[in-house]
Scaffold this active site. Structure first.
Site, short mmCIF file in Angstrom:
data_model
loop_
_atom_site.label_atom_id
_atom_site.label_comp_id
_atom_site.label_asym_id
_atom_site.label_seq_id
_atom_site.Cartn_x
_atom_site.Cartn_y
_atom_site.Cartn_z
N LYS A 182 50.51 99.61 -22.81
CA LYS A 182 49.51 99.23 -21.80
C LYS A 182 49.96 98.05 -20.93
O LYS A 182 49.17 97.16 -20.61
CB LYS A 182 48.16 98.93 -22.46
CG LYS A 182 47.54 100.12 -23.17
CD LYS A 182 46.20 99.82 -23.75
CE LYS A 182 46.27 99.12 -25.07
NZ LYS A 182 45.00 99.08 -25.80
N ASP A 222 40.54 98.95 -31.57
CA ASP A 222 39.30 99.22 -30.82
C ASP A 222 38.64 100.55 -31.20
O ASP A 222 37.41 100.68 -31.18
CB ASP A 222 39.51 99.13 -29.30
CG ASP A 222 40.69 99.95 -28.80
OD1 ASP A 222 41.34 100.63 -29.60
OD2 ASP A 222 40.96 99.92 -27.58
C1 GLC Z 1 46.78 102.13 -26.97
C2 GLC Z 1 46.97 101.39 -28.28
C3 GLC Z 1 45.87 101.73 -29.27
C4 GLC Z 1 44.51 101.58 -28.64
C5 GLC Z 1 44.43 102.35 -27.34
C6 GLC Z 1 43.10 102.18 -26.64
O1 GLC Z 1 46.99 103.47 -27.17
O2 GLC Z 1 48.22 101.70 -28.82
O3 GLC Z 1 45.98 100.92 -30.41
O4 GLC Z 1 43.54 102.01 -29.53
O5 GLC Z 1 45.46 101.92 -26.47
O6 GLC Z 1 42.89 100.87 -26.26
#
Ligand code: GLC
Length: 527
Positions: A182, A222
């Site tokens: 991200k 999350d």
């Molecule tokens: C990315 C992260 C994951 C998280 C997701 C949503 O995929 O690796 O841990 O849950 O983003 O935020």
């Protein structure tokens, strides 16, 4: 004398005009073909989704037994029991998972949650830095400012840390970062325990600021927070889904099905598994998603800070959908099939000019059969009087991108529903795309219904701030089960150590039969 009669002026004009018309027709026909070609690049047939579902189910199995060989890692969270709904008291939560970072004070009262929070945009230079300490120092500083602001000094307070990146957990408070995603690329953190990083930063930042009795009792993802927060009101909730900046899901699994579970276990015989399925398609031999990827997906991946990682996430989530629109528009503009006579090239060459918000706006146009939002976007690009055709093309591209995204999510959820195989399952969801795009959820539900056997019924339930409240609920349940043993360091820094009443690194308790109404869940979305 013979004379050759030359065509009259009128005839010449007529001929030129008809040539121009023919050329224009040809150009517009070529333009329409180019548009059609781009739109088709986002089509995914149902057979491909069925195949993806099967591929994911195979990955689930692999991840639960041999993490190293699997692309979907199926990470153990050690959260084994959902909330009893009777937690009370004040808890801190930290939420780091996107470019915004939040500190929350959550007051729980029999399932009701009152939240005070502060939101901070993480400075760009901390997202891509060599030195992870700087990022954690920043987080610790903001936490301590919050503690000062809400007069939490000298109070014993438990903290749940929502850290939404792929982490391998070794217990509720030990979580080693596997890789960033991200847009984060922070040196010195991968391979280390993020709870230790946070605690060390708190110690560094505490000097002179506040006497704080902060105890980091759990680190969660999350998706886990969303599942826990939703299960607070609906005990059938067994899946947590995020479609926001990132994309991922978790679910409640029976421990007997989790071959890699490291020890013996007592009740409860279940654990939340963080799938980390955004990585689907990364495996270089299998590359299951390649058939559905197009040239824009390849460009997005190449431009990202983590090429060849998070293939599935990059086809779905809010961080990338705006870029897909931009790149598709850029291609068409270069082929003179979109805004052919406008000078938009420079703007369209600018990375991230469009975000998930633009996609939602274009989705609203699509539903209302209007071009109002598209006109605003065109004006921002510098096109004063956009042609209706160009506006429609923008709406159509956005539509195809969002349909593909929703359908890909449907394949994943349907794969999980079949794995869980309960007659009725609730899916708690959160994230900007799924919550704010005007029809994303509807398309997801429709496709999921088509892909899932009829006997497995499901419903989607919106979570309001699961990643904040969920962390507090987990912290609360743990807090109750632990008795403080001693304060480690005198002076300004106090750290609680606890003996677990059950000596068990899980959130374990027998669930009460009552279903409390948690304010964390605002609406129940019946498809
Ligand atoms: C990315 C992260 C994951 C998280 C997701 C949503 O995929 O690796 O841990 O849950 O983003 O935020």
């Amino acid at each position: 004398m013979s004379s050759i009669t030359s065509p009259g002026v009128d005839d010449q004009q007529e001929e030129a005009a008809s040539r121009a018309r023919a050329e224009a027709d040809e150009t517009s026909e070529r333009g329409d073909m180019a548009v059609e070609q781009v739109l088709r690049m986002f089509d995914v047939a149902d057979e491909a989704l069925v195949q993806l579902k099967a591929d994911m189910q195979r990955e689930f199995e692999l991840g639960l037994s041999n993490e190293d060989a699997a692309t979907i890692k199926m990470l153990i969270t050690y959260v084994r029991e959902l909330s009893r709904g009777d937690e009370s008291g004040a808890y801190l939560a930290l939420d780091l998972g996107g470019t915004n970072f939040r500190v929350l004070l959550v007051e729980l009262n029999a399932g009701e949650a009152k939240v005070k929070s502060s939101v901070h945009e993480i400075p760009r230079e901390l997202l891509v830095t060599q030195n992870g300490r700087e990022l954690f120092d920043y987080i610790a500083l903001k936490l301590l400012e919050f503690v000062q602001q809400y007069k939490l000094r000298r109070k014993r307070i438990s903290l749940g840390f929502t850290f939404s990146f792929p982490c391998k957990q070794y217990g509720l408070t030990q979580s080693v970062l596997v890789k960033w995603c991200k847009g984060f690329k922070v040196g010195g953190v991968v391979g280390t325990d993020v709870v230790m990083q946070l605690k060390d930063a708190l110690k560094r930042q505490l000097s002179g600021l506040a006497e704080a009795y902060i105890d980091v009792v759990a680190v969660i993802n999350d998706t886990t927070g969303t599942l826990v927060a939703c299960a607070n009101t609906n005990r059938e909730c067994r899946i947590g889904l995020i479609v926001g900046t990132g994309y991922n899901a978790c679910y409640m699994e029976r421990i007997e099905k989790c071959e890699k579970w490291p020890a013996n276990y007592t009740n409860p015989k279940q654990v939340i598994i963080n799938c980390e399925w955004g990585a689907m398609g990364d495996n270089k031999q299998r590359r299951e998603l390649d058939k559905m990827r197009n040239e824009f997906d390849a460009l997005i991946d190449a431009q990202s800070v983590n090429p060849q990682n998070q293939t599935y996430e990059k086809m779905v989530s809010g961080m990338y959908i705006g870029e897909m629109l931009r790149l598709a528009m850029l291609k068409l503009h270069k082929e003179r099939a979109l805004f052919a006579n406008a000078s938009v090239l420079q703007k369209l060459q600018q990375k991230d000019v469009f975000s998930g918000k633009h996609m939602s706006a274009l989705g609203r146009d699509e539903l209302a059969n209007s071009t109002e939002e598209a006109t605003k976007i065109a004006k921002d690009l510098g096109v004063a009087n956009p042609a209706r055709r160009d506006l429609n093309i923008m709406v159509q591209i956005a539509s195809r991108i969002m349909h593909r995204s929703a359908h890909l999510v449907a394949a994943g959820i349907s794969a999980l529903l079949e794995r869980i195989r309960k007659p009725y399952t609730v899916i708690g969801y959160d994230g900007s795309v799924i919550k704010h795009h005007p029809y994303f959820l509807r398309r997801l539900v429709d496709k999921c219904t088509r892909l899932t056997p009829k006997e497995l019924r499901f419903e989607f339930m919106m979570s309001s701030d699961g990643s904040g409240i969920g962390a507090a609920v987990v912290a609360a349940a743990l807090h109750k089960e632990r008795t403080p043993l001693y304060v480690v360091r005198p002076g300004k820094v106090y750290e609680m150590q606890y003996v677990n009443v059950q000596r068990n690194a899980s959130l374990s308790s027998s669930r009460s039969e009552t279903t409390a109404a948690a304010s964390s869940v605002k609406s129940f979305n019946k498809p």
